[in-house]
Design a protein around this motif. Structure first.
Motif, PDB file in Angstrom:
ATOM      1  N   GLY A   1       0.794  -1.216   0.000  1.00 46.43           N
ATOM      2  CA  GLY A   1       0.000   0.000   0.000  1.00 46.43           C
ATOM      3  C   GLY A   1       0.831   1.273   0.000  1.00 46.43           C
ATOM      4  O   GLY A   1       2.028   1.262   0.294  1.00 46.43           O
ATOM      5  N   PRO A   2       0.185   2.404  -0.321  1.00 47.59           N
ATOM      6  CA  PRO A   2       0.900   3.680  -0.457  1.00 47.59           C
ATOM      7  C   PRO A   2       1.470   4.243   0.840  1.00 47.59           C
ATOM      8  O   PRO A   2       2.278   5.162   0.794  1.00 47.59           O
ATOM      9  N   ARG A   3       1.049   3.737   1.984  1.00 49.16           N
ATOM     10  CA  ARG A   3       1.563   4.255   3.255  1.00 49.16           C
ATOM     11  C   ARG A   3       2.720   3.416   3.799  1.00 49.16           C
ATOM     12  O   ARG A   3       3.155   3.628   4.926  1.00 49.16           O
ATOM     13  N   SER A   4       3.211   2.491   3.016  1.00 50.66           N
ATOM     14  CA  SER A   4       4.228   1.547   3.493  1.00 50.66           C
ATOM     15  C   SER A   4       5.645   2.078   3.306  1.00 50.66           C
ATOM     16  O   SER A   4       5.900   3.007   2.524  1.00 50.66           O
ATOM     17  N   VAL A   5       6.578   1.455   3.995  1.00 53.51           N
ATOM     18  CA  VAL A   5       7.996   1.706   3.741  1.00 53.51           C
ATOM     19  C   VAL A   5       8.344   1.271   2.323  1.00 53.51           C
ATOM     20  O   VAL A   5       9.070   1.962   1.602  1.00 53.51           O
ATOM     21  N   THR A   6       7.825   0.132   1.913  1.00 46.41           N
ATOM     22  CA  THR A   6       8.093  -0.400   0.576  1.00 46.41           C
ATOM     23  C   THR A   6       7.741   0.615  -0.502  1.00 46.41           C
ATOM     24  O   THR A   6       8.521   0.834  -1.448  1.00 46.41           O
ATOM     25  N   TRP A   7       6.575   1.242  -0.396  1.00 43.36           N
ATOM     26  CA  TRP A   7       6.108   2.210  -1.406  1.00 43.36           C
ATOM     27  C   TRP A   7       7.080   3.365  -1.551  1.00 43.36           C
ATOM     28  O   TRP A   7       7.381   3.808  -2.660  1.00 43.36           O
ATOM     29  N   GLN A   8       7.600   3.858  -0.444  1.00 46.95           N
ATOM     30  CA  GLN A   8       8.520   4.998  -0.492  1.00 46.95           C
ATOM     31  C   GLN A   8       9.893   4.567  -0.982  1.00 46.95           C
ATOM     32  O   GLN A   8      10.504   5.211  -1.841  1.00 46.95           O
ATOM     33  N   LEU A   9      10.378   3.448  -0.457  1.00 46.19           N
ATOM     34  CA  LEU A   9      11.750   3.031  -0.723  1.00 46.19           C
ATOM     35  C   LEU A   9      11.994   2.630  -2.168  1.00 46.19           C
ATOM     36  O   LEU A   9      13.023   2.975  -2.762  1.00 46.19           O
ATOM     37  N   HIS A  10      11.049   1.921  -2.765  1.00 50.27           N
ATOM     38  CA  HIS A  10      11.310   1.351  -4.089  1.00 50.27           C
ATOM     39  C   HIS A  10      11.303   2.393  -5.208  1.00 50.27           C
ATOM     40  O   HIS A  10      11.644   2.057  -6.342  1.00 50.27           O
ATOM     41  N   ALA A  11      10.938   3.613  -4.907  1.00 50.75           N
ATOM     42  CA  ALA A  11      11.046   4.672  -5.910  1.00 50.75           C
ATOM     43  C   ALA A  11      12.434   5.293  -5.926  1.00 50.75           C
ATOM     44  O   ALA A  11      12.738   6.111  -6.804  1.00 50.75           O
TER      45      ALA A  11
ATOM     46  N   PRO B   1       9.613   8.541 -12.743  1.00 57.66           N
ATOM     47  CA  PRO B   1       8.760   7.516 -12.131  1.00 57.66           C
ATOM     48  C   PRO B   1       8.324   6.454 -13.135  1.00 57.66           C
ATOM     49  O   PRO B   1       8.068   6.746 -14.306  1.00 57.66           O
ATOM     50  N   HIS B   2       8.219   5.217 -12.680  1.00 58.26           N
ATOM     51  CA  HIS B   2       7.722   4.112 -13.487  1.00 58.26           C
ATOM     52  C   HIS B   2       6.264   4.376 -13.850  1.00 58.26           C
ATOM     53  O   HIS B   2       5.529   5.028 -13.089  1.00 58.26           O
ATOM     54  N   PRO B   3       5.783   3.890 -15.008  1.00 57.30           N
ATOM     55  CA  PRO B   3       4.378   4.090 -15.379  1.00 57.30           C
ATOM     56  C   PRO B   3       3.398   3.656 -14.297  1.00 57.30           C
ATOM     57  O   PRO B   3       2.349   4.290 -14.116  1.00 57.30           O
ATOM     58  N   SER B   4       3.692   2.590 -13.567  1.00 57.35           N
ATOM     59  CA  SER B   4       2.792   2.156 -12.491  1.00 57.35           C
ATOM     60  C   SER B   4       2.714   3.199 -11.391  1.00 57.35           C
ATOM     61  O   SER B   4       1.648   3.406 -10.794  1.00 57.35           O
ATOM     62  N   VAL B   5       3.833   3.865 -11.111  1.00 62.00           N
ATOM     63  CA  VAL B   5       3.840   4.928 -10.097  1.00 62.00           C
ATOM     64  C   VAL B   5       3.023   6.110 -10.590  1.00 62.00           C
ATOM     65  O   VAL B   5       2.196   6.663  -9.849  1.00 62.00           O
ATOM     66  N   ARG B   6       3.235   6.498 -11.834  1.00 61.82           N
ATOM     67  CA  ARG B   6       2.495   7.645 -12.375  1.00 61.82           C
ATOM     68  C   ARG B   6       0.997   7.377 -12.385  1.00 61.82           C
ATOM     69  O   ARG B   6       0.192   8.271 -12.080  1.00 61.82           O
TER      70      ARG B   6
ATOM     71  N   ARG C   1       2.477  10.115  -3.838  1.00 64.20           N
ATOM     72  CA  ARG C   1       3.791  10.176  -4.488  1.00 64.20           C
ATOM     73  C   ARG C   1       4.850   9.641  -3.531  1.00 64.20           C
ATOM     74  O   ARG C   1       4.982  10.123  -2.405  1.00 64.20           O
ATOM     75  N   PRO C   2       5.641   8.664  -3.949  1.00 60.15           N
ATOM     76  CA  PRO C   2       6.656   8.098  -3.051  1.00 60.15           C
ATOM     77  C   PRO C   2       7.691   9.141  -2.646  1.00 60.15           C
ATOM     78  O   PRO C   2       8.181   9.905  -3.483  1.00 60.15           O
ATOM     79  N   SER C   3       8.028   9.154  -1.375  1.00 59.87           N
ATOM     80  CA  SER C   3       9.005  10.113  -0.867  1.00 59.87           C
ATOM     81  C   SER C   3       9.495   9.672   0.502  1.00 59.87           C
ATOM     82  O   SER C   3       8.713   9.151   1.305  1.00 59.87           O
ATOM     83  N   PRO C   4      10.781   9.893   0.803  1.00 56.42           N
ATOM     84  CA  PRO C   4      11.240   9.615   2.162  1.00 56.42           C
ATOM     85  C   PRO C   4      10.448  10.389   3.213  1.00 56.42           C
ATOM     86  O   PRO C   4      10.330   9.933   4.360  1.00 56.42           O
ATOM     87  N   ALA C   5       9.916  11.546   2.827  1.00 52.55           N
ATOM     88  CA  ALA C   5       9.127  12.344   3.776  1.00 52.55           C
ATOM     89  C   ALA C   5       7.839  11.640   4.172  1.00 52.55           C
ATOM     90  O   ALA C   5       7.234  11.983   5.195  1.00 52.55           O
ATOM     91  N   ASN C   6       7.416  10.652   3.383  1.00 54.40           N
ATOM     92  CA  ASN C   6       6.171   9.925   3.669  1.00 54.40           C
ATOM     93  C   ASN C   6       6.413   8.585   4.349  1.00 54.40           C
ATOM     94  O   ASN C   6       5.480   7.785   4.482  1.00 54.40           O
TER      95      ASN C   6
END
Length: 293
Positions: free
Chosen positions: A20-30, A268-273, A284-289
């Protein structure tokens, strides 16, 4: 927060990505360091004799040098940012392919399935360990608790290929223990040397060959140099000194972050966009999130 935004966030948490978008994974993999982490993971995976035999005996990587890299990266990215229906469809395809593949054990001559649980577990752990280790070394701001949360989130990725999540390391301590227990089974072989050569100098043709003088020292050998010291000792090849490798990695990450807005390859990858378009800028993935762990 408006009702519309709240609804979008709720939909996003249940529809996009395994964690999900609130995960560490979501932010890190970008983060751009994931590219080098992914290549480092291929070096590490190749030190398992049966794993690398399964790859070499069932892969066309010598004649299609970018095929496996692209397909693996795409599967990982869709699992992080794609819609759940696309994730499940991609996972089903991977499980079908794996279930059909066989290889010959180089030591015993025994035929084995490439989707045996111990092999799938090694591939998963080598991959997520490399992602996490390289990202933190690159300067990505993860706390120890967030690193543990990332590995726990990645158990869902392991389930995609057929592993029991309960059997997958879900913390840094558990991952370190797993790697230590597996090290006696690892060694450098002719097959792993083939992967080493391929990752250093892939047999690309045409215009891509023009980039090899830059790719080999800046990407291929740097990724090798980011392996754990014990893995480099198994390979037996010289690496950049640790301080040099870290400095190169951080310089490349800084440059990539500075130019990704104008460089389509680093954007950003098309899936991210697509996720951002559907959910809004909050996704939007970010270390701030990064979530508190």
């Amino acid at each position: 927060m408006s009702h519309a935004v709240a609804s979008a966030e709720t939909i996003g948490e249940t529809t996009y990505g395994l964690a999900g978008p609130r995960s560490v994974t979501w932010q890190l993999h970008a983060d751009p360091s994931m590219w080098l982490g992914g290549i480092a993971s291929l070096y590490l995976q190749a030190l398992h004799p049966r794993t690398v035999a399964g790859v070499v005996q069932n892969s066309d990587y010598r004649t299609n040098p970018l095929g496996r890299l692209v397909s693996t990266a795409e599967f990982v990215t869709v699992g992080v940012y794609g819609r759940r229906d696309k994730i499940e469809a991609a996972a089903a395809r991977v499980r079908r392919v794996h279930a059909s593949l066989r290889a010959t054990d180089p030591d015993t001559g025994r035929t084995f399935r490439v989707d045996e649980p111990d092999l799938l577990l090694w591939v998963h752990c080598a991959e997520v360990h490399s992602f996490l280790d390289v990202a933190r070394r690159a300067g990505y701001p993860l706390t120890d608790a967030q690193a543990d949360r990332y590995l726990d989130e990645q158990r869902a990725t392991a389930a995609l290929v057929g592993l029991d999540p309960a059997a997958v390391p879900g913390s840094v301590t558990a991952m370190d223990a797993y790697l230590a227990s597996t090290r006696p089974a690892l060694r450098h072989t002719d097959d792993s040397q083939g992967i080493y050569d391929y990752l250093h100098r892939p047999p690309v043709t045409g215009r891509l060959r023009l980039g090899l003088p830059v790719y080999e020292p800046v990407i291929g050998h740097l990724a090798y140099s980011l392996l754990p010291a014990w893995a480099r000792r198994l390979y037996g090849h010289r690496a950049y000194p640790d301080a040099v490798a870290t400095a190169m990695l951080r310089t490349l990450r800084t440059a990539a972050l500075a130019t990704r807005g104008v460089n389509p390859f680093l954007g950003p990858h098309p899936s991210v966009r697509q996720a951002i378009r559907d959910l809004g800028e909050w996704a939007r993935p970010s270390p701030a999130n990064l979530p508190e762990a």
